[in-house]
Enzyme design. Structure first.
Site, PDB file in Angstrom:
ATOM      1  N   PRO A   2     -44.832  39.476   2.642  1.00 10.92           N
ATOM      2  CA  PRO A   2     -45.097  38.493   1.616  1.00 10.92           C
ATOM      3  C   PRO A   2     -46.601  38.650   0.604  1.00 10.92           C
ATOM      4  O   PRO A   2     -47.491  38.503   1.829  1.00 10.92           O
ATOM      5  CB  PRO A   2     -44.205  36.949   1.911  1.00 10.92           C
ATOM      6  CG  PRO A   2     -43.854  36.903   3.148  1.00 10.92           C
ATOM      7  CD  PRO A   2     -44.340  38.454   3.636  1.00 10.92           C
ATOM      8  N   GLU A   3     -46.499  39.175  -0.222  1.00 12.56           N
ATOM      9  CA  GLU A   3     -47.818  38.913  -0.954  1.00 12.56           C
ATOM     10  C   GLU A   3     -47.656  37.477  -1.822  1.00 12.56           C
ATOM     11  O   GLU A   3     -46.816  36.613  -2.175  1.00 12.56           O
ATOM     12  CB  GLU A   3     -48.069  40.211  -1.662  1.00 12.56           C
ATOM     13  CG  GLU A   3     -48.504  41.519  -0.347  1.00 12.56           C
ATOM     14  CD  GLU A   3     -49.679  42.331  -0.652  1.00 12.56           C
ATOM     15  OE1 GLU A   3     -50.716  41.573  -1.431  1.00 12.56           O
ATOM     16  OE2 GLU A   3     -49.569  43.375  -0.283  1.00 12.56           O
ATOM     17  N   HIS A  95     -33.035  34.171  13.779  1.00 14.25           N
ATOM     18  CA  HIS A  95     -34.603  33.531  13.352  1.00 14.25           C
ATOM     19  C   HIS A  95     -34.992  33.048  12.062  1.00 14.25           C
ATOM     20  O   HIS A  95     -35.732  32.250  11.722  1.00 14.25           O
ATOM     21  CB  HIS A  95     -34.879  34.625  12.947  1.00 14.25           C
ATOM     22  CG  HIS A  95     -34.759  36.118  13.627  1.00 14.25           C
ATOM     23  ND1 HIS A  95     -35.806  36.412  14.725  1.00 14.25           N
ATOM     24  CD2 HIS A  95     -33.739  36.959  12.825  1.00 14.25           C
ATOM     25  CE1 HIS A  95     -34.969  36.841  15.111  1.00 14.25           C
ATOM     26  NE2 HIS A  95     -34.177  37.980  14.662  1.00 14.25           N
ATOM     27  N   ARG A 114     -40.887  37.757  12.868  1.00 11.73           N
ATOM     28  CA  ARG A 114     -41.864  38.342  13.391  1.00 11.73           C
ATOM     29  C   ARG A 114     -42.903  36.733  13.862  1.00 11.73           C
ATOM     30  O   ARG A 114     -43.414  36.853  14.441  1.00 11.73           O
ATOM     31  CB  ARG A 114     -42.794  39.147  12.900  1.00 11.73           C
ATOM     32  CG  ARG A 114     -41.568  40.613  12.760  1.00 11.73           C
ATOM     33  CD  ARG A 114     -42.437  41.241  11.649  1.00 11.73           C
ATOM     34  NE  ARG A 114     -43.616  42.361  12.882  1.00 11.73           N
ATOM     35  CZ  ARG A 114     -44.608  43.201  12.602  1.00 11.73           C
ATOM     36  NH1 ARG A 114     -44.578  43.451  10.884  1.00 11.73           N
ATOM     37  NH2 ARG A 114     -45.680  43.411  12.866  1.00 11.73           N
TER      38      ARG A 114
END
Ligand SMILES: [Zn+2]
Length: 278
Positions: A2-3, A95, A114
């Site tokens: 994500p930016e 997750h 992650r």
């Protein structure tokens, strides 16, 4: 990863469902993400009204009425899923690490395969003095304190390549690897040049193109935002058409004669046109 645009779109979606409401219940499915989750998180924030949801660089900041701020970073693979009473809840994923339920009957799930994301809690009054907020450079968007001269002077202090300077969060906040490449291509400036070689007109152009590419990416997320209750509930991810990122050996759309190159700078991929970008 994500930016800034993805975090901004996530921020706007959370703003719509959290501001003026409160969290009523928190389900923690594990004790930690990148860092341990805050102890007693439920006692610390549940039932307190949420005053604002903001973004600073790539951090989401949720301010509560009792002077606490939740700092939320999406890491490498974090996603926020907003579900409303009107749509069926999603199938749970292994997750799904943190689930918030709100006073307006929304369910907000943090999904992060992650687990590089994190959630921390700090007194709002101390936010500006805690790492990394005490060293973050100026926001690139909607920031009246950032002008061309300030940006130029910050870049002029560094001999490192311009691309690496743009990724340095102390020089300017929130610029990630993808949008640094895109903005440099738009400005026709080589990512390899030293930051202190920029002329003031070049700095002005680079800042304009940085802001332009970020704004266009956020706008591309606007349809996602309108639709944050779409069936999969995910917010902040959208299709933005990159001009150079991940386009090695594809034709440059500026000169239409050269294929784009990929190089590695500071361990990160940079995409650029050897001919157009001087
Ligand atoms: Zn070119």
């Amino acid at each position: 990863m994500p930016e800034l645009p993805e975090v901004e779109v996530t921020c706007q979606a959370l703003k719509a469902v959290l501001e003026g409401f409160s969290i009523t219940e928190i389900q923690l499915n594990r004790p930690d993400l990148r860092y341990p989750l805050p102890p007693n998180l439920e006692n610390e924030i549940c039932l307190y009204s949420i005053q604002s949801v903001q973004r600073r660089a790539k951090y989401l900041l949720i301010d509560f009425e009792h002077g606490k701020t939740l700092i939320w970073h999406l890491g490498m693979s974090g996603r926020v899923i907003v579900e409303t009473p009107e749509i069926p809840f999603l199938k749970a994923s292994p997750h799904d690490h943190v689930i918030f339920r709100t006073s307006n009957n929304h369910k907000i799930t943090y999904r992060d395969p992650r687990r590089f994301g994190f959630i921390q809690l700090t007194p709002t009054s101390q936010l500006a003095s805690v790492n990394p907020f005490n060293t973050l450079g100026p926001e690139p968007l909607n920031n009246p304190e950032l002008n061309v001269l300030i940006f130029h002077n910050r870049m002029k202090k560094h001999t490192k390549p311009i691309k690496n300077a743009l990724l340095d969060q102390k020089i300017i906040a929130g610029i990630g690897n993808i949008y640094a490449s895109e903005a440099l291509w738009q400005a026709r400036i080589s990512p390899l040049r030293a930051a202190n070689s920029l002329t003031q007109p070049e700095s002005a152009l680079l800042l304009k193109e940085l802001q332009d590419v970020l704004k266009r990416a956020i706008a591309a997320g606007g349809s996602t935002l309108r639709d944050y209750v779409r069936p999969n509930g995910e917010v902040g991810y959208f299709q933005y058409i990159f001009k150079v990122y991940d386009r090695e050996n594809k034709l440059c759309e500026h000169c239409e004669v050269t294929n784009l190159s990929k190089i590695i700078q500071c361990g990160r991929a940079t995409y650029y046109c050897k001919i157009c970008q001087k």
